[in-house]
Design a protein around this motif. Structure first.
Motif, PDB file in Angstrom:
ATOM      1  N   VAL A 188     -35.213   8.561 -29.070  1.00 49.40           N
ATOM      2  CA  VAL A 188     -36.437   8.361 -29.840  1.00 49.40           C
ATOM      3  C   VAL A 188     -36.141   8.463 -31.333  1.00 49.40           C
ATOM      4  CG1 VAL A 188     -38.717   9.282 -30.311  1.00 49.40           C
ATOM      5  CG2 VAL A 188     -37.881   9.182 -27.977  1.00 49.40           C
ATOM      6  N   VAL A 212     -34.566   5.227 -32.423  1.00 51.44           N
ATOM      7  CA  VAL A 212     -35.572   4.168 -32.452  1.00 51.44           C
ATOM      8  C   VAL A 212     -36.491   4.354 -33.659  1.00 51.44           C
ATOM      9  CG1 VAL A 212     -37.638   3.343 -31.296  1.00 51.44           C
ATOM     10  CG2 VAL A 212     -35.541   3.621 -30.012  1.00 51.44           C
ATOM     11  N   ALA A 233     -34.822   3.103 -36.716  1.00 53.93           N
ATOM     12  CA  ALA A 233     -34.842   1.640 -36.772  1.00 53.93           C
ATOM     13  C   ALA A 233     -36.218   1.137 -37.178  1.00 53.93           C
ATOM     14  CB  ALA A 233     -34.447   1.064 -35.415  1.00 53.93           C
ATOM     15  N   GLU A 234     -37.245   1.828 -36.677  1.00 58.25           N
ATOM     16  CA  GLU A 234     -38.611   1.423 -36.988  1.00 58.25           C
ATOM     17  C   GLU A 234     -38.902   1.621 -38.474  1.00 58.25           C
ATOM     18  OE1 GLU A 234     -41.679   1.806 -33.517  1.00 58.25           O
ATOM     19  OE2 GLU A 234     -41.986   3.412 -34.943  1.00 58.25           O
ATOM     20  N   VAL A 292     -37.471  -1.381 -40.453  1.00 60.24           N
ATOM     21  CA  VAL A 292     -38.293  -2.583 -40.361  1.00 60.24           C
ATOM     22  C   VAL A 292     -39.645  -2.370 -41.039  1.00 60.24           C
ATOM     23  CG1 VAL A 292     -39.515  -4.044 -38.725  1.00 60.24           C
ATOM     24  CG2 VAL A 292     -37.172  -3.423 -38.293  1.00 60.24           C
ATOM     25  N   GLY A 293     -40.242  -1.209 -40.764  1.00 61.65           N
ATOM     26  CA  GLY A 293     -41.589  -0.941 -41.280  1.00 61.65           C
ATOM     27  C   GLY A 293     -41.628  -0.879 -42.791  1.00 61.65           C
ATOM     28  N   ILE A 352     -36.988   5.701 -20.321  1.00 59.54           N
ATOM     29  CA  ILE A 352     -36.447   5.681 -21.677  1.00 59.54           C
ATOM     30  C   ILE A 352     -35.794   4.318 -21.956  1.00 59.54           C
ATOM     31  CG2 ILE A 352     -34.127   6.680 -21.359  1.00 59.54           C
ATOM     32  CD1 ILE A 352     -36.675   7.690 -23.996  1.00 59.54           C
ATOM     33  N   PHE A 376     -38.585   2.152 -22.907  1.00 65.78           N
ATOM     34  CA  PHE A 376     -39.036   2.374 -24.292  1.00 65.78           C
ATOM     35  C   PHE A 376     -38.090   1.713 -25.292  1.00 65.78           C
ATOM     36  CE2 PHE A 376     -38.877   5.101 -28.136  1.00 65.78           C
ATOM     37  CZ  PHE A 376     -40.132   4.818 -28.619  1.00 65.78           C
ATOM     38  N   GLU A 391     -38.864  -1.468 -27.929  1.00 64.27           N
ATOM     39  CA  GLU A 391     -38.636  -1.482 -29.375  1.00 64.27           C
ATOM     40  C   GLU A 391     -37.677  -2.600 -29.777  1.00 64.27           C
ATOM     41  OE1 GLU A 391     -40.132   0.308 -31.743  1.00 64.27           O
ATOM     42  OE2 GLU A 391     -41.411   1.219 -30.236  1.00 64.27           O
ATOM     43  N   LEU A 432     -39.261  -4.954 -32.691  1.00 62.04           N
ATOM     44  CA  LEU A 432     -38.864  -4.867 -34.101  1.00 62.04           C
ATOM     45  C   LEU A 432     -38.478  -6.225 -34.697  1.00 62.04           C
ATOM     46  CD1 LEU A 432     -36.980  -1.446 -34.126  1.00 62.04           C
ATOM     47  CD2 LEU A 432     -39.274  -1.933 -34.905  1.00 62.04           C
ATOM     48  N   LEU A 434     -40.562  -8.696 -37.866  1.00 63.56           N
ATOM     49  CA  LEU A 434     -39.962  -9.350 -39.026  1.00 63.56           C
ATOM     50  C   LEU A 434     -40.189 -10.855 -38.993  1.00 63.56           C
ATOM     51  CD1 LEU A 434     -36.625  -7.400 -39.287  1.00 63.56           C
ATOM     52  CD2 LEU A 434     -38.574  -7.244 -40.793  1.00 63.56           C
ATOM     53  N   PHE A 459     -46.972  -4.831 -37.037  1.00 65.25           N
ATOM     54  CA  PHE A 459     -46.119  -3.654 -37.087  1.00 65.25           C
ATOM     55  C   PHE A 459     -46.927  -2.370 -36.946  1.00 65.25           C
ATOM     56  CE2 PHE A 459     -44.491  -0.161 -39.618  1.00 65.25           C
ATOM     57  CZ  PHE A 459     -43.400   0.139 -38.836  1.00 65.25           C
ATOM     58  N   LEU A 502     -44.798   6.420 -25.767  1.00 65.06           N
ATOM     59  CA  LEU A 502     -43.809   7.491 -25.735  1.00 65.06           C
ATOM     60  C   LEU A 502     -44.422   8.806 -25.254  1.00 65.06           C
ATOM     61  CD1 LEU A 502     -40.891   8.014 -26.337  1.00 65.06           C
ATOM     62  CD2 LEU A 502     -41.561   8.843 -28.568  1.00 65.06           C
TER      63      LEU A 502
END
Lengths: 99, 543
Positions: free
Chosen positions: A64, A67, A70-71, A74-75, B179, B182, B186, B190, B194, B214, B225
């Motif tokens: 998590v 991730v 990574a978020e 991008v965010g 997991i 999840f 993502e 992601l 973009l 986003f 999660l």
């Protein structure tokens, strides 16, 4: 170990994050609230890992974190683009698309 | 001295390390796509700018075809589990299930990806450049943006981004533990966030779409999660098989389980665009570059429904009576929202977005249908097979329809406002005819794939006892037919407003996409047998 306080804390953090997303108007703050929700989940995962005595939850917490990082990449890129275009990070200003 | 004292303790706590076994052959389609995405990044770094477009397109197309070929080999090599329990095996130490439905979805996603790559690579419509921003970092309306467009710059990074998203889509319906699911969610999302913000024209709308997608996507994955955490707390394992065991061993309702199911459903229903989690769909579909819209409308929905089915059938199958009422409510809400709000839309992409919400509702109708075939070998479809078939028909119609949207243009780019479409039948009877056919397909008129798809999910729902849902769905299909046919009437029986729309002749790439979408819609409508058989032979999810 009594997991109740930890689960309670994680539920409170999750709720704070959730309410924050709904009421705050600044994209960065909303994003921070989402991160708070993810971290609340991490706390719950680690607590349950302790309760069950296996490592699944702790490993999941690492995933998590990656991730979430990574978020962030991008965010923040998307929020920066919007901010540079509009000189504002308020989500109320981004209202060209509607109905 | 200290090392000597510590090392026995370490080896004791870590235990013997056993090498995990990875079934490279079974996972080859997924690994190829990840490899293609990484190769795309390397191409971006080392290949000169003028060659990048060609190289990236080739890498993406060849990689997707290779993955598709490997999918066929994997499908042929699936071992039956015996006792009517489906085909395939659990790979990668329990993390990924390679079974009949997985392979079917992989094939569907890869074929849809292949034609989406063609849409991404289309260069004729914008006068020699792709439909993506020349320089995404340059602000709209500035000197830098003008410079980028006069130099003819283009972002070829869209191809590796797309391939990363496809890797996530392949992993999502195949993931056998929470997991992995999840992480796949993502990886899927992601790059799409973009891609949504990279339109060459109407960049403010595009960036706003990316921001909205986003924000809401990150919010929903937070719910997903926390749902994982609760289900893990309940079952003590992330593995779907172990969760299923724990669920069937419980008497009465456990709040951790119910809360977990609810939160996981929020995350997944968001991705499929079901009401009340649909709010992002129209905005993102309208704002994103149309090629991206086509890609994500088709492929994301296929992948997300695959994951939804696997999670609820395998993981929570024994708690069926707890979640079925929730799906009923969501299905009715979704169909009603999609069909009713589509009536009021004045933008063609927005209307197609609401139509895709309505389709999500129809698919959910099939989702609560027949659990298992009573007598194997008969023509009865289980809900899994009906949904798989519907996803194929929906994917081809959607990509085809959005491909047509890209060729109807005026001086400011794509003419997406509905009023600009009036009189299109006089301007170009051929394009208007093809689009009319896609709309009839979405409305579910017989002899189109939309009809056979709807027939499949409705029969499976009816046989599963969800007949009130089928009645509602049939009534709302009639409402939906109204707004589809309204567009057809507009195209053929109204006079053009002002200078009217123009149909720009696309290159062979978009033509292929439209032709494939059209052919699939006709073929699956007239002779649905082979694909239905394929879906029926996919069997059940393995546990």
């Amino acid at each position: 170990m009594d997991p109740t306080p930890f689960i309670g804390l994680s539920a409170i953090l999750f709720t704070i994050g959730c309410i924050g997303v709904l009421v705050r108007r600044n994209a960065i703050v909303i994003f921070m609230c989402v991160e708070l929700m993810l971290n609340a989940s991490n706390l719950a995962l680690v607590t349950f890992a302790r309760v069950h005595g296996n490592l699944d939850g702790q490993v999941a917490a690492f995933f998590v974190m990656v991730v979430a990082a990574a978020e962030v990449v991008v965010g923040l890129a998307i929020i920066m683009t919007i901010f540079r275009t509009r000189r504002s990070a308020s989500v109320d200003d981004a209202s060209l698309l509607k109905y | 001295m200290t090392t000597l004292a510590v090392s026995p303790l370490l080896s004791e706590s870590v235990g013997d390390f056993t090498k995990p076994s990875i079934e490279y052959f079974d996972l080859s389609p997924l690994l190829i796509i990840i490899g293609v995405a990484l190769a795309g990044v390397i191409v971006e770094a080392f290949v000169p700018r003028r060659l990048r477009y060609v190289v990236q397109t080739l890498v993406a197309v060849v990689g997707t075809i290779a993955a598709l070929v490997m999918t066929v080999f994997v499908a042929l090599g699936l071992e039956p589990r015996g006792d009517n329990a489906g085909f395939g095996a659990i790979a990668a130490e329990g993390a990924i299930a390679v079974d009949g439905p997985t392979v079917f979805l992989w094939g569907t996603i890869l074929v849809l990806t292949l034609i989406s790559v063609f849409l991404f690579a289309e260069r004729h419509l914008e006068g020699g450049v792709t439909a993506f921003a020349g320089q995404a970092a340059a602000l709209p309306g500035t000197e830098a943006e003008r410079e980028a467009s006069t130099k003819g710059l283009e972002h070829t990074e869209v191809f590796p981004l797309m391939m990363f998203a496809v890797a996530g889509m392949l992993l999502f319906p195949a993931s056998n533990d929470l997991i992995t699911m999840f992480v796949a969610l993502e990886i899927l999302s992601l790059p799409l966030y973009l891609l949504c913000g990279l339109a060459r024209r109407r960049r403010l709308l595009s960036q706003e779409a990316a921001l909205k997608y986003f924000m809401l996507g990150a919010f929903s994955s937070g719910f997903f999660l926390y749902g994982i955490a609760l289900v893990y707390g309940y079952a003590g394992s992330m593995n779907l098989g172990d969760i299923a065991e724990a669920v069937s061993g419980t008497i009465g309702a456990d709040p951790l389980l119910l809360g977990g199911i609810g939160l996981l459903a929020v995350g997944l229903l968001f991705k499929v665009g079901a009401a009340p989690f649909h709010a992002w769909t129209p905005d993102v579909y309208q704002g994103a570059p149309t090629a991206v819209t086509a890609f994500m409308a088709a492929c994301t929905k296929v992948a997300a429904f695959g994951a939804l089915l696997r999670l609820f059938y395998v993981g929570f199958g024994a708690a069926r009576w707890d979640w079925t009422p929730m799906i009923w409510v969501v299905a009715i809400l979704t169909m009603a929202t999609g069909c009713v709000l589509a009536l009021t839309q004045s933008d063609i992409k927005r209307m197609l977005a609401y139509s895709s919400i309505a389709h999500a509702g129809f698919i959910l109708t099939g989702f609560v249908g027949l659990n298992a075939v009573a007598t194997p070998g008969t023509a009865e479809l289980t809900s899994l097979q009906a949904v798989l078939f519907y996803l194929v028909t929906y994917g081809f119609m959607t990509i085809g329809a959005f491909a047509v949207v890209t060729v109807v243009r005026d001086s400011s780019g794509e003419a997406t406002h509905l009023s600009r479409w009036s009189g299109l039948g006089k301007e170009s009877p051929f394009v208007a005819g093809v689009f009319a056919f896609f709309l009839l397909g979405m409305a579910g008129i017989p002899l189109t794939s939309g009809f056979t798809g709807k027939w499949a999910v409705f029969t499976s729902a009816w046989q599963g006892g969800a007949w009130p849902l089928v009645v509602v769905a049939a009534l709302l299909s009639a409402v939906a037919a109204f707004f589809y046919i309204r567009v057809i009437v507009l195209m053929y029986f109204s006079d053009p407003v002002g200078e009217g729309p123009t149909v720009v002749m696309p290159s062979v790439l978009t033509t292929i996409v439209i032709a494939v979408g059209f052919a699939a819609t006709v073929a699956l409508g007239v002779v649905p047998g082979p694909v239905l058989d394929l879906a029926a032979h996919a069997g059940q999810f393995v546990r």
